[in-house]
Scaffold this active site. Structure first.
Site, PDB file in Angstrom:
ATOM      1  N   THR A  55       0.632  -1.206  -0.043  1.00 11.43           N
ATOM      2  CA  THR A  55      -0.107  -0.078  -0.075  1.00 11.43           C
ATOM      3  C   THR A  55       0.668   1.298  -0.100  1.00 11.43           C
ATOM      4  O   THR A  55       1.805   1.317   0.595  1.00 11.43           O
ATOM      5  CB  THR A  55      -0.698   0.105   1.390  1.00 11.43           C
ATOM      6  N   TYR A  97      -1.765   0.903  10.242  1.00 13.92           N
ATOM      7  CA  TYR A  97      -1.898   0.213   8.960  1.00 13.92           C
ATOM      8  C   TYR A  97      -0.680   0.159   8.359  1.00 13.92           C
ATOM      9  O   TYR A  97      -0.107  -0.897   7.688  1.00 13.92           O
ATOM     10  CB  TYR A  97      -3.094   0.735   8.347  1.00 13.92           C
TER      11      TYR A  97
END
Length: 297
Positions: free
Chosen positions: A113, A137
């Site tokens: 990501t 995250y």
């Protein structure tokens, strides 16, 4: 084509669903095994290793090349701030376990990501730019990248951003719903990224799996916009007045986790690997909305 035995994790998610669709269309002779949450608990090391070993043994008996596409992740960005331990197991430890089981026996394609970066840049992030995640995250996804790199085997990590699809919960579908429900919608105009259609990304991941590419790559649809710009296009494609979308700032929507102000990823390494560029983002949003219309019809 060399026969390939595929294992797709995260099978129930946006990307996992499109991976299955693309594999069925483009690799119809290849065996495909899919694991969703019900079949594979990524927090359970013993279960993961056992399931992968069983699958590898089945692949060995067919003579097909084993490839795992890991599309599973703990993606609840805000929830991860209060549950980083679980996110670290799913996003950090599990990719390393997969890489260890596949070492010398199969290939791993792992999805990462833009959140591994700080999101404070003004030019697209290159694969060799220094990660500086600002969220749980992002930290846990970076841990997964590093766990795979530590195994140093046949693996490629593909970072992406702003994924949407014709199914699941995502920004494009939310905007289509809000267009029906509200007169106006306020959307942040100070976060910039590259909307990426899961169907395009799935094709790219499958292509990458069939090449010798290893290490880090970036794959997003081409170009960039803000969430506001994306929302206006969605309204337009729905036949609605895009002026009904009003610009606002990130501060207007406080969240537990910091959202990157700039998430654009440089595709140079993807191109250098000889991989097909993903289409421009606006064309793919149009294709996604068209598919949604066909599904409703």
């Amino acid at each position: 084509m060399t026969p390939t035995s595929w294992l797709v994790t995260g099978a129930g998610g946006q990307l996992g669903t499109d991976l299955q669709t693309v594999l069925a269309a483009e690799r119809p002779g290849d065996p495909v095994t899919v694991f969703g949450r019900a079949q594979l608990d990524l927090t359970d090391e013993a279960q993961l290793r056992a399931r992968v070993r069983d699958w590898l043994e089945r692949a060995r008996t067919t003579g097909a090349r084993p490839v795992v596409v890991n599309a599973a992740a703990y993606t609840a960005v805000d929830a991860a701030e209060d549950d980083e331990a679980t996110a670290l197991l799913v996003n950090g430890a599990a990719p390393g376990w997969l890489a260890e089981e596949l070492a010398g026996r199969g290939r791993l394609v792992h999805v990462s990501t833009d959140y591994v970066f700080a999101g404070t840049a003004s030019t697209p992030y290159r694969v060799d730019d220094e990660p500086a995640p600002r969220t749980a995250y992002g930290r846990t996804k970076l841990a997964g990248e590093r766990a795979i790199a530590a195994v140093d085997d046949d693996a490629v990590v593909v970072r992406t951003s702003w994924v949407h699809a014709a199914h699941g919960n995502n920004f494009v579908r939310t905007m289509l719903r809000l267009e029906r429900e509200r007169d106006t919608v306020s959307v942040v105009d100070d976060q910039t990224g590259s909307p990426t259609w899961a169907a395009d990304l799935a094709r790219g991941l499958i292509e990458a799996a069939l090449t010798p590419a290893t290490g880090l790559l970036h794959a997003t649809n081409g170009g960039s916009t803000t969430w506001f710009g994306l929302a206006r296009l969605v309204f337009q494609l729905a036949g609605a007045d895009p002026e009904r979308v009003r610009p606002t700032t990130t501060d207007a929507f406080p969240s537990r986790a910091v959202r990157p102000a700039y998430s654009v990823l440089d595709p140079a390494a993807w191109a250098a690997a000889g991989l097909t560029p993903l289409p421009p983002w606006a064309a793919s949003v149009r294709a996604c909305v068209d598919r949604l219309g066909a599904l409703r019809d």
